[in-house]
Design an enzyme around this catalytic site. Structure first.
Site, PDB file in Angstrom:
ATOM      1  N   SER A 136      13.032   1.888 -10.077  1.00 36.19           N
ATOM      2  CA  SER A 136      12.698   2.078 -11.492  1.00 36.19           C
ATOM      3  C   SER A 136      12.291   3.517 -11.734  1.00 36.19           C
ATOM      4  O   SER A 136      11.645   4.131 -10.883  1.00 36.19           O
ATOM      5  CB  SER A 136      11.505   1.192 -11.891  1.00 36.19           C
ATOM      6  OG  SER A 136      11.719  -0.166 -11.561  1.00 36.19           O
ATOM      7  N   ASN A 174       8.119   9.028 -12.865  1.00 31.71           N
ATOM      8  CA  ASN A 174       8.083   8.734 -11.436  1.00 31.71           C
ATOM      9  C   ASN A 174       9.267   7.834 -11.109  1.00 31.71           C
ATOM     10  O   ASN A 174       9.631   6.978 -11.910  1.00 31.71           O
ATOM     11  CB  ASN A 174       6.765   7.997 -11.115  1.00 31.71           C
ATOM     12  CG  ASN A 174       6.645   7.594  -9.652  1.00 31.71           C
ATOM     13  OD1 ASN A 174       6.912   8.402  -8.756  1.00 31.71           O
ATOM     14  ND2 ASN A 174       6.261   6.354  -9.400  1.00 31.71           N
ATOM     15  N   ASP A 216       1.730   2.854 -10.940  1.00 30.23           N
ATOM     16  CA  ASP A 216       3.078   2.291 -11.116  1.00 30.23           C
ATOM     17  C   ASP A 216       3.142   1.352 -12.323  1.00 30.23           C
ATOM     18  O   ASP A 216       3.979   0.437 -12.368  1.00 30.23           O
ATOM     19  CB  ASP A 216       3.539   1.557  -9.836  1.00 30.23           C
ATOM     20  CG  ASP A 216       3.594   2.490  -8.630  1.00 30.23           C
ATOM     21  OD1 ASP A 216       3.905   3.672  -8.825  1.00 30.23           O
ATOM     22  OD2 ASP A 216       3.293   2.041  -7.514  1.00 30.23           O
ATOM     23  N   HIS A 239      10.197   4.898  -8.588  1.00 24.07           N
ATOM     24  CA  HIS A 239       9.481   3.957  -7.725  1.00 24.07           C
ATOM     25  C   HIS A 239      10.487   2.975  -7.128  1.00 24.07           C
ATOM     26  O   HIS A 239      11.318   2.423  -7.856  1.00 24.07           O
ATOM     27  CB  HIS A 239       8.420   3.201  -8.530  1.00 24.07           C
ATOM     28  CG  HIS A 239       7.661   2.206  -7.712  1.00 24.07           C
ATOM     29  ND1 HIS A 239       6.640   2.578  -6.865  1.00 24.07           N
ATOM     30  CD2 HIS A 239       7.811   0.860  -7.576  1.00 24.07           C
ATOM     31  CE1 HIS A 239       6.181   1.488  -6.242  1.00 24.07           C
ATOM     32  NE2 HIS A 239       6.868   0.441  -6.664  1.00 24.07           N
TER      33      HIS A 239
HETATM   34  C1  GAR Z   1      11.899   7.312  -2.553  1.00 24.78           C
HETATM   35  O1  GAR Z   1      12.404   6.102  -2.062  1.00 24.78           O
HETATM   36  C2  GAR Z   1      10.978   7.064  -3.730  1.00 24.78           C
HETATM   37  O2  GAR Z   1      11.409   6.021  -4.559  1.00 24.78           O
HETATM   38  C3  GAR Z   1       9.713   6.698  -3.019  1.00 24.78           C
HETATM   39  O3  GAR Z   1       9.634   7.583  -1.942  1.00 24.78           O
HETATM   40  C4  GAR Z   1      10.949   7.940  -1.534  1.00 24.78           C
HETATM   41  C5  GAR Z   1      11.076   9.442  -1.513  1.00 24.78           C
HETATM   42  O4  GAR Z   1      12.301   9.823  -0.939  1.00 24.78           O
HETATM   43  N1  GAR Z   1       8.574   6.834  -3.878  1.00 24.78           N
HETATM   44  C6  GAR Z   1       7.476   6.093  -3.765  1.00 24.78           C
HETATM   45  O5  GAR Z   1       7.341   5.247  -2.910  1.00 24.78           O
HETATM   46  C7  GAR Z   1       6.397   6.411  -4.769  1.00 24.78           C
HETATM   47  N2  GAR Z   1       5.278   5.548  -4.590  1.00 24.78           N
HETATM   48  P1  GAR Z   1      12.780  11.332  -1.017  1.00 24.78           P
HETATM   49  O6  GAR Z   1      11.604  12.201  -0.556  1.00 24.78           O
HETATM   50  O7  GAR Z   1      13.925  11.415  -0.049  1.00 24.78           O
HETATM   51  O8  GAR Z   1      13.186  11.629  -2.433  1.00 24.78           O
END
Ligand code: GAR
Length: 210
Positions: A136, A107, A145, A109
């Site tokens: 991360s 994942n 997480d 995060h």
């Molecule tokens: C990213 O910032 C990722 O790190 C976060 O969601 C966004 C997705 O962006 N993930 C989380 O918050 C997981 N809990 P994207 O759809 O443009 O790749």
């Protein structure tokens, strides 16, 4: 090439970064499918435009999370991925699912784990008065997480930052972080053994800074 299945709920900029790196020849991988819990997620459109199988499995069509995840992961497993990448997948994964795929789900995060788990990580970092923040990549375990961290990218928190400006700064680093980490997987340099990350067959004591 490393067979990657992507699990995502939203925009899909991290999927785009993976696809761009593959197209540029800098990541020896193939995206074998993109899976979402949201039928209208833009990430599915991005996949379709690139000719990649795009599948929505909607939780509300199932009586409980377990049966939803069973169907979702049956579809994912059918693509025979080497690695499942959660890239903005905004749901918890149950222990049964995670344990059945131990060492094969990662994942990304948006925080420097173990700081700021869960949602609203940029606001959490601001509220904590942190001067550093980042993203991360970690193995997914049943603890939210909380799985072993493989790699991180740091950004400074600037005076005047709000959650939005900080999210944008972090996102710029997420894309190369994720691609660089997937390159390690593609080169078969990383593996998980009993909750310890091994890089080049050596235990990793602190997240790699990428
Ligand atoms: C990213 O910032 C990722 O790190 C976060 O969601 C966004 C997705 O962006 N993930 C989380 O918050 C997981 N809990 P994207 O759809 O443009 O790749």
């Amino acid at each position: 090439p490393l067979r990657i299945a992507v699990l995502a709920s939203g925009r899909g900029s991290n999927l785009q970064a993976i696809m761009d790196a593959i197209a540029a020849g800098t990541l020896d991988a193939q995206v074998v499918g993109v899976f979402s819990d949201r039928r209208r997620a833009p990430v599915l459109e991005r996949a379709e435009r690139a000719g990649i199988r795009a599948v929505a499995v909607q939780p509300r069509r199932f009586p409980d999370r377990q049966s939803y995840e069973a169907e979702l992961f049956a579809r994912i497993d059918a693509t025979e991925p080497d690695l499942i990448v959660c890239a903005g997948y905004m749901r918890l994964l149950g222990a049964a699912t995670v344990n059945a795929h131990a060492g094969h789900i990662v994942n990304i995060h948006p925080s420097l784990l173990p700081a700021h788990k869960g949602l609203h990580t940029h606001q959490q970092a601001l509220d904590a008065g942190a001067c550093e923040h980042g993203a991360s990549v970690h193995y997914v375990t049943a603890e939210l997480d909380g799985g072993p961290v493989i790699s991180q990218a740091c950004v400074p928190i600037e005076p005047g930052d709000d959650a939005e400006s900080l999210a944008a700064r972090v996102l710029l680093r997420e894309h190369p972080l994720l691609v660089a980490t997937l390159r390690l997987f593609a080169a078969r340099r990383v593996e998980l053994q009993e909750a310890t990350v091994f890089i080049d067959a050596r235990p990793l004591h602190a997240p790699m800074k990428l």
